[in-house]
Design a protein around this motif. Sequence first.
Motif, PDB file in Angstrom:
ATOM      1  N   ILE B  35      11.279 -11.822  34.574  1.00  0.00           N
ATOM      2  CA  ILE B  35      10.060 -12.295  35.076  1.00  0.00           C
ATOM      3  C   ILE B  35       9.645 -12.777  34.923  1.00  0.00           C
ATOM      4  O   ILE B  35       8.740 -14.228  34.914  1.00  0.00           O
ATOM      5  CB  ILE B  35       9.083 -11.501  36.070  1.00  0.00           C
ATOM      6  N   CYS B  60       8.558  -9.848  43.739  1.00  0.00           N
ATOM      7  CA  CYS B  60       8.322  -8.736  42.464  1.00  0.00           C
ATOM      8  C   CYS B  60       6.705  -8.522  42.794  1.00  0.00           C
ATOM      9  O   CYS B  60       5.840  -9.037  43.706  1.00  0.00           O
ATOM     10  CB  CYS B  60       8.310  -9.537  41.350  1.00  0.00           C
ATOM     11  N   SER B  61       6.127  -7.143  42.811  1.00  0.00           N
ATOM     12  CA  SER B  61       5.062  -6.692  42.709  1.00  0.00           C
ATOM     13  C   SER B  61       5.255  -6.126  41.841  1.00  0.00           C
ATOM     14  O   SER B  61       3.802  -6.344  40.470  1.00  0.00           O
ATOM     15  CB  SER B  61       5.083  -6.093  44.088  1.00  0.00           C
ATOM     16  N   CYS B  62       5.394  -4.712  41.385  1.00  0.00           N
ATOM     17  CA  CYS B  62       5.160  -4.400  40.661  1.00  0.00           C
ATOM     18  C   CYS B  62       5.421  -3.994  39.145  1.00  0.00           C
ATOM     19  O   CYS B  62       4.274  -3.871  38.288  1.00  0.00           O
ATOM     20  CB  CYS B  62       5.693  -2.081  40.697  1.00  0.00           C
ATOM     21  N   LEU B  63       6.064  -4.371  38.517  1.00  0.00           N
ATOM     22  CA  LEU B  63       6.760  -4.777  37.035  1.00  0.00           C
ATOM     23  C   LEU B  63       7.742  -3.401  36.260  1.00  0.00           C
ATOM     24  O   LEU B  63       7.168  -4.022  35.454  1.00  0.00           O
ATOM     25  CB  LEU B  63       5.712  -6.084  37.053  1.00  0.00           C
ATOM     26  N   GLU B  64       7.434  -3.018  37.477  1.00  0.00           N
ATOM     27  CA  GLU B  64       7.989  -1.802  36.350  1.00  0.00           C
ATOM     28  C   GLU B  64       9.365  -0.938  36.905  1.00  0.00           C
ATOM     29  O   GLU B  64       8.056   0.429  36.977  1.00  0.00           O
ATOM     30  CB  GLU B  64       6.761  -0.569  35.811  1.00  0.00           C
ATOM     31  N   GLU B  65       9.480  -1.456  37.450  1.00  0.00           N
ATOM     32  CA  GLU B  65      10.983  -0.778  38.257  1.00  0.00           C
ATOM     33  C   GLU B  65      10.511   0.397  39.083  1.00  0.00           C
ATOM     34  O   GLU B  65      11.572   0.944  39.228  1.00  0.00           O
ATOM     35  CB  GLU B  65      12.150  -0.351  37.027  1.00  0.00           C
ATOM     36  N   VAL B  66      10.250   0.335  40.318  1.00  0.00           N
ATOM     37  CA  VAL B  66       8.965   1.157  40.941  1.00  0.00           C
ATOM     38  C   VAL B  66       8.794   0.622  42.294  1.00  0.00           C
ATOM     39  O   VAL B  66       9.025   1.363  43.057  1.00  0.00           O
ATOM     40  CB  VAL B  66       8.117   1.730  40.321  1.00  0.00           C
ATOM     41  N   CYS B  67       9.065  -0.913  42.402  1.00  0.00           N
ATOM     42  CA  CYS B  67       8.480  -1.016  43.650  1.00  0.00           C
ATOM     43  C   CYS B  67       9.748  -1.255  44.361  1.00  0.00           C
ATOM     44  O   CYS B  67      10.070  -2.138  45.853  1.00  0.00           O
ATOM     45  CB  CYS B  67       7.411  -2.068  43.541  1.00  0.00           C
ATOM     46  N   CYS B  82      12.399  -7.327  36.435  1.00  0.00           N
ATOM     47  CA  CYS B  82      11.179  -6.967  35.421  1.00  0.00           C
ATOM     48  C   CYS B  82      12.033  -5.738  34.434  1.00  0.00           C
ATOM     49  O   CYS B  82      11.655  -6.248  33.263  1.00  0.00           O
ATOM     50  CB  CYS B  82      10.342  -6.041  36.302  1.00  0.00           C
ATOM     51  N   SER B  83      13.093  -4.558  35.208  1.00  0.00           N
ATOM     52  CA  SER B  83      13.334  -4.352  33.935  1.00  0.00           C
ATOM     53  C   SER B  83      14.516  -5.392  33.285  1.00  0.00           C
ATOM     54  O   SER B  83      15.193  -4.530  31.943  1.00  0.00           O
ATOM     55  CB  SER B  83      14.331  -3.292  34.520  1.00  0.00           C
TER      56      SER B  83
END
Lengths: 584, 249
Positions: B35, B60-67, B82-83
């Motif tokens: 990202i 993209c949205s959360c950038l922490e692998e939850v969305c 993101c991850s």
Amino acid sequence: MANGKVIVIGGGLAGLMTTVKALEAGLEVELFAYGPSKRSHSACAQGGLNAAVNTMGEGDTTWEHFDDSIYGGDFLANQTPVKGMCDTAPDIVYLFDRMGTMFNRSGEGRIQVRRLGGVQYHRTVFSGATTGQQLLYTLDEQVRRFEDEGMVTRYEGWEFLSAVQDDNGVCMGITAQELTSMEIRAFKADAVVMATGGPGMMFGETTNSTLNTGYAAAQAYMQGVKYANGEFIQIHPTAIPGADKNRLMSESARGEGGRVWTYKDGKPWYFLEEWYPAYGNLVPRDVASRAIFKVCVDLGLGVDGKNMVYLDLSHKDPKELDDKLGGILEIYEKFGGQDPRKVPMKIFPAMHYSMGGLWVDFDQMTNIPGLFAAGECDYQFHGANRLGGNGMLSAIYGGLSAGKGVVGYVKNQRPSDKSAALEQEVLKQKEDFKAILQMDGSENPYAIQNELGDWMTKNVTVVRYNDRLKKTDEKLQELTERFEKIKINNHNLWCNQNAVFIRQLWGRLQLARVVTLGALARDESRGAHYKPEFIERDDENWLKTTIADYSPNGPKLSYEEVDIQYIKPRVRKYDVDKEETMHA
Amino acid sequence: MPKTVQLKIKRQEVPESQPYWEEFEVPYQKNMNVISALMEIQLKPVNVKGQATTPVVWDCSCLEEVCGACSMIINNKARQACSALVDDLEQPITLEPLTKFPVACDLMVDRQIIFDYLKRAKAWIDVDGYFFSGPGPKVSETTRRFAYDLSRCMSCGCCMEACPNFNEKSAFMGPAIIGQVRLFTLHPTGQTSKDQRLEALGGKGGIGDCGNSQNCIEICPKGLPLRRAIGEMNREVFGYKVKKWLKAD
């Protein structure tokens, strides 16, 4: 269709809760969002939801929850809605329980609770460490059920552009843009609810999702909705700094026994436990962030001399950690490259939440009749500082209240049926968009965004000084001037993310001035707003809500009295038990 | 020479146009992910030949692998951008849109079909209403753990991308949907209305189309217990069909 039609903007917790309540009452709903609900920022909420369910026999009560929330918010929140929220919280938990949210369970199969900051009871229900995701999915599934019955239409991949008012100033619909075809259309409704989330991108570095642009709220503000308490910005004490975003390390890490420390004289120093013996690592977020700042910036005692301290879970049982905190440990492992079950995590405070937002009455309606707001985009429930676990609660309760508010409103009032305003507004929005596509100066919008974020993060977060706030506002005005000279490098009429970014940036700049000038004016320290030059809370002059009205030359500030009818303001301190502050 | 990152990106202007490859070189930063590399292109949209180009479009949205938003094919594997940390990736890093969903633009695809299938599978709990009427049924912590693991499905589409039986020629709803049906037949209230979900899963595009390649188990970014879910749903659907057949007799 006899009951009326509502437009809800935002597919997160607040928007979905509003949608479900309106649908249940027989209203037709059109739900607008950037994307599918599962991509909403509510998914990032981790720690849990506060409710005095008292399943651990500690004698917790909804009054205690209410008092903790008001005290935690440093007495700036209006007490009537906060009381309503805390009184309703257990019922909200049970409603989600019925809808299938997989809350962690006790040995007896009952809903488990844990502790979060600013509270001395176990009051937070949770679903591992991805509670927001789980609550969001639960509501998303329920809305899908209505969708299957044809009662709700989802417009996903659309951006809200403006609220449209009839000749009497009553909200009669919206304009919105489809973000692939770039088509701009008007949508008529009897009422509109904004559930559009927080303005995190204003700070660049934030725990927020990329879609937390704050644009919808900024646009409403520019259209005349009052913006309240904008200067109250929550800095979360524990985030992992990153190149693209600062990832949140939930407060529940401390709730489950995590300790914050750094080295002093070669030995671990648990400074929160030393400074705040009554609450220890579970002081509220504003207090913890200031303490970490003091340790790193003032005392120069950050880990390896850098701006970070340890958040340590390595002494806990790894199996229990996986059950209760799995989701966040995974994040640290994937993005930080180390196993937090074995080594302490390195963290630093980051911008997290806006307590301020669109002004609403106790039914969640803004000062534009028929235009409601709920969730992080409103200002209703947190005063000067939000307690962990109250964010999801306020999104859901705000959504419930907005749902009920809308149902009541459309029974008695409807906008006039003249649709000329809708057509005119579509033309205006098309013109504005065309103008963006033709921007041919020399400035890069992403560079302006980076400067905006840097200035806001440096000067309008944990510690605030009047001279720096003044300079920041001058900078914001300079950026606003430079905005006019932007060069757009994408003229496509298909999936033009750049044009959308530029439009959002304009709103962000306007809202940044509300935050900065609100902070500059407020010469006291209260909750998250901290000025070393005015270190005390000053109830005589500043126990009042900041109201910003838009003008082209910058926000006009005025003040409104706070509803303090239930709990008398008292001194707020976390080194001693709350009872002691009651008799001072 | 400052360190850089090489990227090779499959681009496509509109759904009807031909895709093409474009290469980029962006400045390296410590801990950067795919990202942040794409954000660098946004800041300076110039390709490796020094030509000005349009910034790359992605989701993209959360950038922490939850969305679940930022799924794409990175070095031939479907995963979250993101991850995907640059340090762990061979360069040039190739980025392509998912192939099992229609491309909207560049790396952005339309995954609406996932949500349509969730509708078909009736993936929700049928509550009587949204009023307050006390707690739900008690759930054991063991059941809760399995259910929670299933309920972390982000509808990201990676399992569908990896599944050989999920494609435009097949009606197969995909592994994620089977996981969600398992989730809702597990819940005590969901059990009372499970026949409608078993009907959907026993019908066209249901579990019968699973070829047991087990690619989904390997690829799921959240490590969902899909093996167990698919096995158990196979048995449940079989039992349901037998029961239905006996009743019809």
